[in-house]
Design a protein around this motif. Structure first.
Motif, PDB file in Angstrom:
ATOM      1  N   ASP A 149       0.847  -1.193   0.000  1.00 29.61           N
ATOM      2  CA  ASP A 149       0.000   0.000   0.000  1.00 29.61           C
ATOM      3  C   ASP A 149       0.883   1.243   0.000  1.00 29.61           C
ATOM      4  O   ASP A 149       1.570   1.527   0.995  1.00 29.61           O
ATOM      5  N   PRO A 152      -3.413   5.331   1.261  1.00 30.06           N
ATOM      6  CA  PRO A 152      -4.787   4.829   1.321  1.00 30.06           C
ATOM      7  C   PRO A 152      -5.435   4.805  -0.062  1.00 30.06           C
ATOM      8  O   PRO A 152      -5.529   5.827  -0.736  1.00 30.06           O
ATOM      9  N   GLU A 155      -2.444   0.927  -4.364  1.00 24.68           N
ATOM     10  CA  GLU A 155      -1.651  -0.284  -4.133  1.00 24.68           C
ATOM     11  C   GLU A 155      -0.843  -0.634  -5.375  1.00 24.68           C
ATOM     12  O   GLU A 155      -1.323  -0.482  -6.504  1.00 24.68           O
ATOM     13  N   GLU A 186     -10.889   6.079  -1.079  1.00 19.83           N
ATOM     14  CA  GLU A 186     -11.105   5.591   0.279  1.00 19.83           C
ATOM     15  C   GLU A 186     -12.598   5.529   0.594  1.00 19.83           C
ATOM     16  O   GLU A 186     -13.332   6.504   0.439  1.00 19.83           O
ATOM     17  N   THR A 223     -15.837  -7.261   3.194  1.00 22.64           N
ATOM     18  CA  THR A 223     -14.434  -7.127   3.580  1.00 22.64           C
ATOM     19  C   THR A 223     -13.574  -7.872   2.573  1.00 22.64           C
ATOM     20  O   THR A 223     -13.282  -9.054   2.717  1.00 22.64           O
ATOM     21  N   GLY A 226      -7.178  -5.162  -0.002  1.00 25.93           N
ATOM     22  CA  GLY A 226      -6.187  -4.637   0.928  1.00 25.93           C
ATOM     23  C   GLY A 226      -5.005  -5.574   1.082  1.00 25.93           C
ATOM     24  O   GLY A 226      -4.916  -6.621   0.434  1.00 25.93           O
ATOM     25  N   THR A 227      -4.072  -5.210   1.942  1.00 25.34           N
ATOM     26  CA  THR A 227      -2.876  -6.020   2.164  1.00 25.34           C
ATOM     27  C   THR A 227      -2.933  -6.810   3.471  1.00 25.34           C
ATOM     28  O   THR A 227      -1.928  -7.394   3.867  1.00 25.34           O
ATOM     29  N   ASP A 228      -4.071  -6.840   4.121  1.00 24.92           N
ATOM     30  CA  ASP A 228      -4.260  -7.705   5.286  1.00 24.92           C
ATOM     31  C   ASP A 228      -4.618  -9.102   4.790  1.00 24.92           C
ATOM     32  O   ASP A 228      -5.612  -9.277   4.078  1.00 24.92           O
ATOM     33  N   THR A 231      -8.306 -10.347   4.768  1.00 24.95           N
ATOM     34  CA  THR A 231      -9.303  -9.833   3.827  1.00 24.95           C
ATOM     35  C   THR A 231      -8.846  -9.942   2.378  1.00 24.95           C
ATOM     36  O   THR A 231      -9.667  -9.834   1.476  1.00 24.95           O
ATOM     37  N   ARG A 232      -7.557 -10.161   2.160  1.00 28.40           N
ATOM     38  CA  ARG A 232      -7.035 -10.243   0.797  1.00 28.40           C
ATOM     39  C   ARG A 232      -7.324 -11.616   0.203  1.00 28.40           C
ATOM     40  O   ARG A 232      -7.098 -12.645   0.843  1.00 28.40           O
TER      41      ARG A 232
END
Length: 249
Positions: A149, A152, A155, A186, A223, A226-228, A231-232
């Motif tokens: 990321d 915000p 990516e 965002e 959800t 993102g890079t979590d 949730t990715r």
């Protein structure tokens, strides 16, 4: 077949996500165009849905369509995974693919993992084996990808996919290296992306590299993204697609 796959991809973003009783936590849709060095434009589309089985176990389902010089490739994939602690997700996957206008089907299975390297950076590794029902084609493959990321909503990601074919008619290792930038305002579910991908083969039956440019739009619900790692979504890769895109099999 092309119209059917696109219709199914679009259906993922409909009422199904609203059925929280099904355990669906997120879904994503990506549709775009790629252009090769011969200025030929092709359609690509991917739809993904994520379902929670328990607090630490889940299922991810994929549908994908890729237009190629050899015909349209439709794929369906399944991932069963666990995320026992923050910053980690790993599991097993399998997928089955078919090409339009030709009696060829192939499948693959393997293991995969997502690991956070920092709050803004995630590493993904996949590897496995596969086989096709035409001419006894089989292969081993591996993939590594990194996403970060920058800010915000912005990516950047890079990926390298390798597949080794050792057949009398095809003895080569294919590679596909890609770089992609994605932007989503965002709080907004929609986004856009741009990508550049280079594909080639090395070995006895090697072929020169080819570059493709891609542009497209994305839609994420629930959800997703993102890079979590929690949730990715895992990437949907197809080791056979690079040689079919080039008309080499």
């Amino acid at each position: 077949m092309r119209a059917l796959i696109v219709a199914v991809l679009l259906s993922f973003t409909g009422p199904a996500l609203a059925q929280s009783s099904l355990g669906i936590t997120g879904a994503a849709l990506s549709i775009g165009m790629t252009e090769d060095e011969a200025a030929q434009s092709r359609v690509d589309g991917t739809a993904t849905v994520d379902v929670a089985i328990t607090d630490v176990h889940g299922f991810q389902g994929d549908l994908r369509f890729a237009d190629t010089v050899s015909g349209g490739i439709g794929s369906v994939g399944a991932h069963v995974y666990m995320a026992p602690r923050p910053g980690q997700k790993y599991g097993l996957f399998a997928h089955l693919s078919d090409i339009d206008g030709r009696a060829m089907t192939w499948g693959a299975f393997g293991a995969e993992g997502l690991v956070s390297l920092s709050p803004a950076t995630v590493l993904e590794i996949q590897g496995g084996v596969g086989a096709a029902d035409e001419s006894g084609l089989d292969f081993i493959f591996g993939s590594i990808a990194l996403a970060h990321d920058l800010s915000p909503g912005l990516e950047i990601s890079a990926a390298l996919d390798l597949a080794d074919f050792d057949e009398p008619a095809l003895r080569a290792t294919s590679y596909e290296a890609g770089l992609r930038a994605s932007y989503s305002p965002e709080g907004a579910p929609w986004g856009v992306y741009a990508s550049v991908t280079q594909t080639g083969l090395t070995g006895r039956d090697g072929a020169s590299s080819e570059t493709r440019i891609g542009l497209g739009v994305t839609l994420s619900l629930g959800t997703a993204g993102g890079t979590d790692p929690h949730t990715r979504h895992f990437r949907s890769i197809d080791p056979v697609a690079p040689i079919l895109r080039r008309g080499l099999w």
